[in-house]
Every structure is written in structure tokens, then in C-alpha cells.
Design a protein around this motif. Structure first.
Motif, short mmCIF file in Angstrom:
data_model
loop_
_atom_site.label_atom_id
_atom_site.label_comp_id
_atom_site.label_asym_id
_atom_site.label_seq_id
_atom_site.Cartn_x
_atom_site.Cartn_y
_atom_site.Cartn_z
N SER A 166 0.82 -1.21 0.00
CA SER A 166 0.00 0.00 0.00
C SER A 166 0.86 1.26 0.00
O SER A 166 0.61 2.21 -0.75
CB SER A 166 -0.93 -0.01 1.22
OG SER A 166 -1.76 1.12 1.23
N GLN A 175 -3.19 2.56 3.21
CA GLN A 175 -4.59 2.82 2.92
C GLN A 175 -5.51 1.95 3.78
O GLN A 175 -5.06 1.18 4.63
CB GLN A 175 -4.85 2.55 1.43
CG GLN A 175 -4.02 3.42 0.50
CD GLN A 175 -4.29 4.89 0.67
OE1 GLN A 175 -5.42 5.35 0.49
NE2 GLN A 175 -3.26 5.65 1.04
N THR A 233 -8.82 -1.46 0.42
CA THR A 233 -7.92 -0.95 -0.62
C THR A 233 -6.61 -1.73 -0.60
O THR A 233 -6.05 -2.08 -1.64
CB THR A 233 -7.66 0.55 -0.41
OG1 THR A 233 -8.89 1.26 -0.49
CG2 THR A 233 -6.70 1.09 -1.47
#
Length: 381
Positions: free
Chosen positions: A308, A316, A320
Motif C-alpha cells: 500500500s 490505505q 484498498t
């Protein structure tokens, strides 16, 4: 006679007066209407109070229902009912004292999804009110040979301890009718009302058989919905236990199971909605995943937080991060199976390409894992 009627009292059917004169039903009903108009607002408030008490108790007990509504009996409806003749003596009113004898002046209706919740609602009613009468309509209909499907009706009053409170004192002695039924029972009741409560023996035999068959089908459907709900709850609980015990083999990916798995592996994220988990389950199935053990194996070599940060510069949200790992691991195959991969969605393809390029720039080898050979566009990918 006029004095008796003015006080809403029917004449004695054995008296000389009742034999010499016909009872004035219109006048009796009109006088009853005038009396009811004086207390209509009180019953309106009373209906709302009963509804509020039940709603609060159901919410506190986490009992889920379809709906709850309340209403006072309409003035016109009360007048019509007050003007009905007695079935035993057509020259005498059914209700000699309408305000005292018509008991549904305040009404509350509770509609549930499942039969078991009808029992939960009844327990609340029994605890919170003084129950004057409990009627199982299925038994009443069988006795009267009328079309009908079961529901429970209660005649209740506020308990004395509640009436002792200033805000409830004015409702002391008033009664209300509470109807409790499932949504299928409610459907039947509305149809029954539309056919004007016809007696079974008044219908053609073919129509009677069809109505009775329909009532049986609805009862079976109610029981089947209850069985489905019970099985669903049992499967959910078993799946959550399996996730907690790290026994993922054969655990189907559902919103509840996915949330439990990601909370454990990625860390909880209270920002995620139920809809988001449901949508992500659909995405995972498009990508070919069915069970949590497949997903766990696919994600096992990646650190979601590091992926991420590589793609976004910061860690996130939970879902996600899941999509980021899936994207890096599956590469172009992720893009081709994603539901947003469409000719009119060029922006999505471009976004995935940019992120994959960025991941490669951060040292990740993208597309090294094969998605399961099932799901959306599996053969094309």
C-alpha cells in the motif's frame, strides 16, 4: 328510549319498548361518533405511546423487525362499527356501549420477518403491558369457518406502575389492540381484507380449496424462511469460528467471513461498511476465489502495508490494501477479470497499468501468481 341511546346504551331486548319500536341504529351510531370525537386525540396519543414503548424495547433487545405502525381507529370506522346490529338480535346493536366495548380504538401493528421473532415480540408485550386478552387468529378462523391465516392479537393496558408516572397518567384504564404477524401473514391479511372476510362456506368450492391451499403454502413458506435463517446463522457462526481457529479450508468467502479474516490478517478497520464487504466478495468471486484458504494462499507472500505504501505513499484502508495486493500479485490478469474492465472504462485500465508500473519501479515482480481458473473472463485472461 332516547335517554338510553344518548348514553350509548342499547334498550333491553326483553322490554316492551324494544318490541314496539325499531331501534334507531343511525342515531345510536351518530351519538357514539360524537362521544368518540371528544376522545379521539387521546387515543391518537395513546397509540403512539404504545408504539414507542414497543419500539424502544425491541431496539434495546436487538430484535429486528420489518415495521411497526400505530393509529387510532378512524372516526368514520368507529361510527360504522357502532352502528352494527347484534348477530343474536337484529333489533339491537352489537355494541350497546361503543366507547367501552369497541376495544381497538388504539391500534399497533408489528410485522416481523420470521416466525420466531413473533414469539420475541410477544415476550416484550407480556413483560411491558397488562395483557387483557390474547387471541390466536388461526384458531379463531378455524372456529368461525372463515378464510384466514394466523396472526396474534393482544388487548393490553399500561401497567399501574407506568400509569403512576405523570406523562402516562392520562392513559390509565385505556386499552389498545396490538397485532403481531410475519410479513407473509400480513400479505394474507391484506388479501383477506380485500375479499371482505367472506365465510368459507359462502365461497364456491373450487375457490375455497384454492384459498385453503394458499394458506397452507404461506404457512410452509414462513417455516421455510425460518429454517433458512436458522441455517444461515449457524453457517455464519461456524465460519467465524473457523477463521478464529485458522481453519480456512472450505470456508466460503462471504461478507462476514471476509471481514473476520481481514480483521485478523490486516487489522480491524471500522471505516469499512457492510456494503463495501459485500462488493468486495463479488469482486473476489469475479477473480475466481471461492474459499478463504485459496485467498489466504494467494496473499501469503505479501505485506499489505508495504504494498500500500509503495503504491500510494501511505497505508490505505483495509479493503484498498486487499485490492492492491491482488493487483500486484495477479498483474494484468487482475485488470482483465475486474468488473470495471469494460470498453467504456478506459480510465480503469489506465489506472491499473500506472499502479503496476509503479509497483515494478518499487522492486515488485508483478503478475507472478495465477488467479483460480474460474470467475469472470477466466478463459480470456
Amino acid at each position: 328510549m332516547s335517554d338510553a341511546v344518548s348514553f350509548g346504551v342499547a334498550p333491553d331486548p326483553d322490554s316492551d319498548e324494544s318490541e314496539s319500536e325499531e331501534f334507531d341504529f343511525d342515531k345510536h351510531a351518530a351519538l357514539a361518533k360524537d362521544a368518540y370525537e371528544q376522545v379521539y386525540s387521546l387515543y391518537d396519543e395513546f397509540s403512539s405511546v404504545i408504539e414507542s414503548i414497543i419500539s424502544t424495547c425491541l431496539a434495546n433487545s436487538e430484535i429486528s423487525i420489518h415495521s411497526i405502525t400505530s393509529r387510532p381507529k378512524s372516526i368514520d370506522g368507529f361510527q360504522r362499527k357502532a352502528g352494527k346490529a347484534s348477530s343474536e338480535n337484529p333489533n339491537s346493536p352489537r355494541y350497546g356501549k361503543p366507547l367501552q366495548e369497541i376495544t381497538d380504538l388504539a391500534g399497533v401493528r408489528v410485522i416481523t420477518y420470521f416466525l420466531s421473532v413473533v414469539q420475541d415480540v410477544e415476550a416484550v408485550i407480556q413483560e411491558q403491558f397488562e395483557v387483557l386478552e390474547r387471541i390466536d387468529k388461526s384458531e379463531a378462523f378455524e372456529k368461525d369457518r372463515r378464510l384466514g391465516y394466523q396472526s396474534l392479537h393482544f388487548l393490553v393496558r399500561l401497567k399501574s406502575n407506568r400509569c403512576a408516572l405523570p406523562e402516562y397518567a392520562r392513559f390509565s384504564g385505556l386499552s389498545a389492540e396490538i397485532q403481531v404477524r410475519t410479513i407473509l401473514q400480513h400479505t394474507w391479511a391484506e388479501i383477506e381484507h380485500d375479499i371482505q372476510y367472506k365465510a368459507v362456506y359462502a365461497l364456491p368450492s373450487q375457490i375455497r380449496r384454492r384459498f385453503m391451499a394458499l394458506a397452507g403454502v404461506l404457512e410452509i413458506a414462513d417455516r421455510e424462511f425460518q429454517a433458512i435463517a436458522k441455517q444461515d446463522r449457524r453457517l455464519r457462526e461456524a465460519a467465524l469460528k473457523s477463521v478464529a481457529d485458522d481453519q480456512l479450508t472450505g470456508v466460503e468467502i462471504t461478507p462476514d467471513a471476509l471481514k473476520a479474516y481481514l480483521d485478523k490478517e490486516f487489522g480491524p478497520d471500522g471505516r469499512m461498511s457492510d456494503y463495501s464487504y459485500s462488493w468486495t466478495v463479488g469482486l473476489l468471486k469475479d477473480l475466481g476465489f471461492i474459499d478463504l484458504d485459496e485467498l489466504d494462499e494467494f496473499l501469503s507472500e505479501y505485506n499489505d502495508g508495504e504494498v500500500s505504501r509503495a503504491l500510494h505513499g501511505a497505508r490505505q484502508g483495509q479493503l484498498t490494501r486487499l485490492e492492491d495486493v491482488l493487483m500486484v500479485a495477479a498483474g494484468n490478469e487482475y485488470k482483465l477479470r475486474h468488473p470495471w474492465h469494460r470498453p467504456d472504462n478506459e480510465w480503469f485500465d489506465e489506472m491499473v497499468d500506472r499502479r503496476l508500473e509503479k509497483a515494478e519501479g518499487k522492486g515488485y515482480e508483478v503478475g507472478v501468481k495465477r488467479l483460480p481458473d474460474r470467475g469472470r473472463n477466466a478463459s480470456a485472461s
